[in-house]
Write an enzyme that holds these catalytic residues in place. Structure first.
Site, short mmCIF file in Angstrom:
data_model
loop_
_atom_site.label_atom_id
_atom_site.label_comp_id
_atom_site.label_asym_id
_atom_site.label_seq_id
_atom_site.Cartn_x
_atom_site.Cartn_y
_atom_site.Cartn_z
N THR A 142 -4.62 -2.80 -2.83
CA THR A 142 -4.31 -4.18 -3.15
C THR A 142 -3.10 -4.78 -2.41
O THR A 142 -2.06 -4.05 -2.63
CB THR A 142 -4.04 -4.12 -4.88
N LYS A 187 -8.68 -10.40 -6.14
CA LYS A 187 -8.21 -9.16 -6.73
C LYS A 187 -7.08 -9.53 -7.32
O LYS A 187 -6.63 -9.04 -8.66
CB LYS A 187 -8.14 -8.15 -5.51
N LYS A 240 4.31 -4.18 -8.30
CA LYS A 240 3.91 -4.75 -6.82
C LYS A 240 3.01 -5.73 -7.10
O LYS A 240 3.08 -6.91 -6.18
CB LYS A 240 3.50 -3.54 -5.91
P1 NAP Z 1 -1.20 6.43 -5.47
O1 NAP Z 1 -1.72 7.19 -6.52
O2 NAP Z 1 0.09 6.08 -5.77
O3 NAP Z 1 -1.42 7.08 -4.00
C1 NAP Z 1 -0.85 6.21 -2.92
C2 NAP Z 1 -1.31 6.62 -1.60
O4 NAP Z 1 -0.72 5.91 -0.59
C3 NAP Z 1 -0.96 8.18 -1.52
O5 NAP Z 1 -1.94 9.00 -0.82
C4 NAP Z 1 0.32 8.26 -0.62
O6 NAP Z 1 0.66 9.12 0.23
C5 NAP Z 1 0.09 7.04 0.38
N1 NAP Z 1 1.13 6.21 0.97
C6 NAP Z 1 2.27 5.61 0.43
N2 NAP Z 1 3.02 5.39 1.31
C7 NAP Z 1 2.55 5.69 2.40
C8 NAP Z 1 3.14 5.35 3.66
N3 NAP Z 1 4.22 4.98 3.66
N4 NAP Z 1 2.41 6.07 4.49
C9 NAP Z 1 1.31 6.65 4.47
N5 NAP Z 1 0.83 6.73 3.26
C10 NAP Z 1 1.49 6.42 2.17
O7 NAP Z 1 -1.87 4.99 -5.74
P2 NAP Z 1 -3.47 4.65 -6.00
O8 NAP Z 1 -3.32 4.65 -7.47
O9 NAP Z 1 -4.19 5.65 -5.52
O10 NAP Z 1 -3.67 3.14 -5.65
C11 NAP Z 1 -3.81 2.86 -4.09
C12 NAP Z 1 -4.18 1.52 -4.02
O11 NAP Z 1 -5.03 0.99 -4.67
C13 NAP Z 1 -2.97 0.58 -4.29
O12 NAP Z 1 -2.65 -0.59 -3.55
C14 NAP Z 1 -3.52 0.07 -5.71
O13 NAP Z 1 -2.77 -1.13 -5.92
C15 NAP Z 1 -4.92 0.00 -5.79
N6 NAP Z 1 -5.58 0.14 -6.53
C16 NAP Z 1 -5.42 1.24 -7.66
C17 NAP Z 1 -6.04 1.33 -8.76
C18 NAP Z 1 -5.82 2.34 -9.93
O14 NAP Z 1 -6.15 2.06 -11.14
N7 NAP Z 1 -5.32 3.19 -9.71
C19 NAP Z 1 -7.28 0.45 -9.12
C20 NAP Z 1 -7.28 -0.51 -8.27
C21 NAP Z 1 -6.87 -0.73 -6.97
P3 NAP Z 1 1.40 10.43 -0.54
O15 NAP Z 1 0.10 11.15 -1.24
O16 NAP Z 1 2.21 11.13 0.61
O17 NAP Z 1 2.49 9.80 -1.43
#
Ligand code: NAP
Length: 295
Positions: free
Chosen positions: A97, A173, A242
């Site tokens: 997102t 989104k 965010k």
């Molecule tokens: P998350 O669990 O916090 O995972 C974030 C991922 O991004 C991890 O693999 C992290 O790596 C990586 N990352 C962060 N900063 C980075 C950087 N500077 N360089 C390289 N890798 C980096 O988040 P998530 O819940 O999976 O969400 C991911 C995306 O999907 C977000 O944009 C979120 O808004 C969207 N989303 C989430 C959901 C939900 O319900 N969770 C639903 C729809 C959409 P590390 O493991 O090293 O920290």
């Protein structure tokens, strides 16, 4: 021949998504900044690489599912990023997102490299991702969207084409996430009203979600807010803040007043200030409860 896909970002969403790609028969090369998080997907057959650019092949497809705009730009533009390696009609399928403007910038960059950018954010939490039930939005050049359709089908239950303007999937989104936040705040205020009258808040949640508001958001978040069950986080509150910031940036750019988003921004900011950034974003409800003297 088995199609190979690169995947960056093995967080709450990325891991179940990779599992489904493997199940569908794709060969998946994964990179995660914290390499240990690749353990489960590697055990299921993914190939782990230690350099970002190694996920990409000229002409190939790279999916990104990292936290935010900064992380996304870093993994593309950094000298060790994959951006310049994805040439010859390669496709960056960008599922985080992020701001519509970030998508426009990345689409222009990829076009210069001879590759494509498809913005493809999703609706659905990690449980939905695991069950291949994501709703997937898609904007970008038609020929690229067509090529990634089988990949999206392996990840979700329905794909929505939002046209060729690369930022438009992100606009939809962000609008959806704003409505979830607003619903969570409205539910909390109603549940609190019930509780202040001596009515069980979980009963209130159940009545609303099984009558006039019988939908995914009221069922799922209603139950969490009713039970005050905010851990472990499926979607971290920090990511909710965010998204609220992105909604307000877009609202500002388009002169589209969104007073409820402004209120939600302060609520999310106060929640982070109180140390709740790693709780589920439904914990934003704790502020209204505190204001009502109920925590
Ligand atoms: P998350 O669990 O916090 O995972 C974030 C991922 O991004 C991890 O693999 C992290 O790596 C990586 N990352 C962060 N900063 C980075 C950087 N500077 N360089 C390289 N890798 C980096 O988040 P998530 O819940 O999976 O969400 C991911 C995306 O999907 C977000 O944009 C979120 O808004 C969207 N989303 C989430 C959901 C939900 O319900 N969770 C639903 C729809 C959409 P590390 O493991 O090293 O920290």
């Amino acid at each position: 021949m088995t199609q190979e896909i690169g995947f960056i970002g093995l967080g709450n969403m990325g891991q179940p998504m990779v599992m489904n790609l493997l199940k569908a028969g794709f060969k998946v090369k994964v990179y995660n900044r914290t390499p240990e998080k690749a353990k489960e997907v590697v055990a299921a057959g993914a190939i782990q690489v230690n350099q970002l650019a190694d996920v990409a092949e000229p002409g190939g497809v790279v999916i990104t599912m990292v936290s935010n705009d900064q992380a996304l730009e870093e993994i593309v533009f950094h000298e060790k990023g994959f951006g310049k390696k994805l040439t010859h009609g390669g496709i960056h399928l960008s599922m985080s997102t992020v701001a519509p403007e970030t998508s426009r910038k990345l689409a222009a960059f990829h076009q210069e490299q001879g590759s494509y950018y498809v913005a493809s954010p999703v609706f659905g939490r990690p449980e939905a991702a695991a069950e291949q039930k994501l709703f997937i939005l898609s904007s970008g050049r038609n020929e690229a969207k067509l090529r990634v359709t089988p990949i999206q089908e392996a990840l979700g239950q329905r794909i929505f084409d939002i046209g060729e303007e690369p930022g438009n999937a992100n606009v939809i989104k962000l609008g959806g996430n704003f409505m979830i936040m607003a619903a969570m705040e409205a539910m909390t205020e109603s549940f609190n009203l019930a509780e202040k009258n001596g009515i069980d808040r979980e009963l209130a949640a159940e009545i609303y979600a099984s009558t006039l508001f019988n939908c995914t958001v009221y069922n799922g978040y209603g139950s969490m807010i009713g039970k005050r069950n905010f851990e472990p986080a499926g979607f971290k509150l920090a990511l909710g803040l965010k998204d609220c910031n992105l909604v307000l940036e877009e609202a500002n750019a388009k002169q589209n007043p969104m007073p409820i988003a402004s209120l939600l921004h302060d609520t999310l900011l106060a929640s982070v200030a109180k140390g709740r950034e790693n709780q589920d974003w439904s914990a934003l409800s704790r502020i209204a409860s505190e204001n009502a003297g109920l925590e």
